[in-house]
Design an enzyme around this catalytic site. Structure first.
Site: not given
Length: 276
Positions: A41-43
């Site tokens: 779950m990047d960003g």
């Protein structure tokens, strides 16, 4: 004269939306469906900066996106979902940021156990993977409580990786395998030529789950960042160019369609490996 609203009731809209989703998922199921989807779950921080909202708010929006994605996955029959929530390397961030994330994590774990949560809706079993002893006491206790509370649930499985890296998971599995070998054969025995790959896999955090069919990392990054390195040999790796809080149903549908397109190749490679 009594006035009648022309707008449909929200409850009716929700019913229509659920019906449309069922139709969509039914069509999608004509192709091979993944049993296990893993998310990096990047960003979240970059989303907050992009939207010019308070630092840390991106993680709150990201949790909402997670709950929606979990619901869609479970509605379409995905048995296992694994998420990378907090790396061991994340402890190197600023103390105030780590403290804020730990507080948020405790809050979200507690929310998952509330009566109206997705856990109760689908009968989820919760796993927490990683070196939980590295977590502050309130977080560790909350994670352990969640696992005990859902241990007998028979629905889908949500595995949350916290204080986790894949190399650390493999190291812990090696140590467990060696310890079990010594318990069986006595101290002083050399496990070097006696421990099999299957022994190691039985001691991984993921031992009770199938390998991920799809690994999705948002924000366009193409690195696994030390996530499920052992388990992702035959996974379809995807890197949609959007931040995690922006991930929605249409992106999930597209991911599954992409997986279905390459499924014959992945299966052929898997069978070839098993035969060799």
């Amino acid at each position: 004269m009594e006035k009648h609203s022309q707008r449909p009731e929200p409850k009716n809209l929700n019913s229509v939306w659920r019906f449309l989703r069922r139709c969509l998922f039914s069509v999608l199921s004509f192709g091979p469906m993944p049993k296990h989807i893993a998310f990096i779950m990047d960003g979240n921080r970059r989303y907050a900066k992009k939207m010019q909202i308070k630092e840390g708010s991106g993680h709150n929006v990201g949790f909402t996106s997670l709950v929606s994605s979990l619901q869609y996955c479970y509605e379409m029959g995905v048995k296992y979902v694994t998420v990378y929530a907090f790396s061991i390397d994340n402890f190197k961030r600023k103390p105030e940021e780590v403290g804020s994330l730990m507080h948020l994590m405790k809050e979200k774990i507690d929310q998952l156990l509330e009566e109206e949560s997705i856990v109760h809706k689908f009968g989820l079993k919760l796993n927490f993977w990683g070196s939980l002893d590295l977590l502050p006491e309130p977080i560790r206790s909350a994670a352990e409580k969640a696992m005990v509370h859902t241990a007998n649930n028979t629905g889908p499985v949500l595995s949350i990786c916290v204080a986790y890296t894949s190399t650390n998971e493999i190291l812990r599995a090696i140590n467990k395998s060696c310890a079990r070998f010594e318990d069986k054969t006595g101290e002083g025995s050399d496990p070097a030529n006696s421990i099999l790959v299957t022994d190691l896999e039985e001691n991984l955090d993921s031992a009770s789950c199938s390998e991920p069919d799809i690994v999705i990392r948002t924000s366009g990054e193409t690195r696994l960042s030390n996530f499920l390195l052992w388990q992702s040999t035959f996974s379809h790796l995807q890197s949609p160019n959007l931040f995690w809080p922006e991930f929605s149903l249409r992106h999930l549908i597209w991911s599954i369609l992409e997986y279905q397109k390459v499924y014959p190749y992945l299966e052929a490679r898997r069978k070839l490996c098993q035969e060799s």
